[in-house]
Design a protein around this motif. Structure first.
Motif, PDB file in Angstrom:
ATOM      1  N   GLY A  38       0.809  -1.212   0.000  1.00 41.56           N
ATOM      2  CA  GLY A  38       0.000   0.000   0.000  1.00 41.56           C
ATOM      3  C   GLY A  38       0.839   1.257   0.000  1.00 41.56           C
ATOM      4  N   GLU A  93      -0.227  -5.349  -8.578  1.00 42.03           N
ATOM      5  CA  GLU A  93      -1.061  -5.008  -7.428  1.00 42.03           C
ATOM      6  C   GLU A  93      -0.816  -3.566  -6.991  1.00 42.03           C
ATOM      7  OE1 GLU A  93      -3.747  -5.303  -4.192  1.00 42.03           O
ATOM      8  OE2 GLU A  93      -3.529  -6.306  -6.137  1.00 42.03           O
ATOM      9  N   ARG A 132      -3.681  -0.665  -6.963  1.00 40.99           N
ATOM     10  CA  ARG A 132      -4.028   0.127  -5.777  1.00 40.99           C
ATOM     11  C   ARG A 132      -3.782   1.616  -6.006  1.00 40.99           C
ATOM     12  NH1 ARG A 132      -2.259  -2.872  -0.152  1.00 40.99           N
ATOM     13  NH2 ARG A 132      -2.629  -5.039  -0.768  1.00 40.99           N
TER      14      ARG A 132
END
Length: 295
Positions: free
Chosen positions: A205, A278, A282
């Motif tokens: 993240g 990924e 995100r």
């Protein structure tokens, strides 16, 4: 974020003529001895000039201990008016083991041709400007990321570039952890399987948050991520690059590979390309809530 800020910082620095080299070239300053950083001037001890300057400016009151020595800088624990401080002291460029910094600086626009020539030729003035640029880059990036709400250490000087330019070759930020137990790097932390999965999720993240702002870290792995109170904090930003850099995609892919490889120690078996996808997925979502800076 535009690289124009670097040109603004260097424009005035190159208005003075080159001084002739009449003196013997001094040895590049490398790692400073802790004894000189912790010396007591009132007791007649010889104090490091930089520490004296930082003290006179009111940024720190004393240096407590050495925390970690890296390729280009050494981190120390210090105390200041606002509590515990992480004091990062850069070595002079010629004393660093990490010198191939050109790949990170490609794409920067330096309008002052004399400044650009001096830095490219690594003259005495050019090295001074490169050193100042390395430090101001870390401050500028820290302030941008901190304001954007990312988990990064709070910068303790600035946000006006005039203020943090006076601290060269030091960068001061809030210490993550406690003075007697600073936060460990994720590479050194002992994690349970559940903690490892949580840390991995936060790390992915964090890389996505950087990408959303148009950044590639350039050295993103568990060695530049801290673990404290179940929270991942990203550190080490002087080599941060933007999409203006022609190497951006390669650096981003390398970050994904470094992250996946370094997490294998914690039992996370992730593919580098899948990690990159990924992160990109995100990055298309909503970012963290920006911090409100109170006066």
């Amino acid at each position: 974020m535009s690289a124009r800020w670097l040109d603004d910082e260097l424009e005035d620095a190159d208005t003075l003529p080159e001084r002739p080299h009449k003196h013997k070239a001094k040895k590049p300053l490398g790692k400073r001895r802790l004894a000189t950083l912790t010396a007591d001037p009132e007791g007649g001890d010889e104090t490091d000039d930089l520490i004296r300057r930082l003290t006179d400016l009111g940024h720190i009151t004393e240096v407590v201990a050495e925390l970690k020595s890296g390729k280009e800088a050494t981190a120390y624990v210090a105390r200041g008016p606002r509590g515990s401080v992480l004091l990062k002291l850069y070595r002079e460029l010629e004393a660093r083991s990490f010198k191939r910094d050109g790949v990170y600086r490609e794409g920067q626009v330096i309008l002052d041709k004399r400044a650009a020539k001096a830095m490219q030729g690594r003259s005495r003035r050019g090295l001074e400007m490169l050193q100042a640029g390395w430090v101001t880059a870390e401050y500028a990036h820290l302030w941008h990321l901190w304001r954007a709400g990312l988990n990064v250490p709070e910068p303790l000087v600035g946000p006006d570039p005039y203020d943090y330019a006076q601290t060269t070759p030091a960068v001061l930020m809030r210490l993550i952890g406690a003075e007697d137990t600073p936060a460990p790097r994720l590479s050194d932390a002992a994690l349970s399987p559940e903690e490892a999965r949580d840390a991995w999720n936060q790390a992915v993240g964090g890389m996505a948050d950087l990408l959303r702002l148009g950044y590639a870290h350039g050295d993103y792995s568990t060695y530049n991520l801290l673990w404290w109170e179940n929270t991942v904090t990203i550190i080490d930003f002087p080599q941060l690059t933007t999409r203006q850099n022609p190497n951006f995609k390669d650096l981003l892919r390398r970050d994904a590979e470094s992250l996946a490889t370094s997490f294998r120690k914690h039992g996370i078996q992730a593919d580098a390309e899948a990690t990159l996808r990924e992160v990109q997925r995100r990055a298309g979502g909503q970012g963290p809530k920006p911090r409100v800076l109170l006066p």
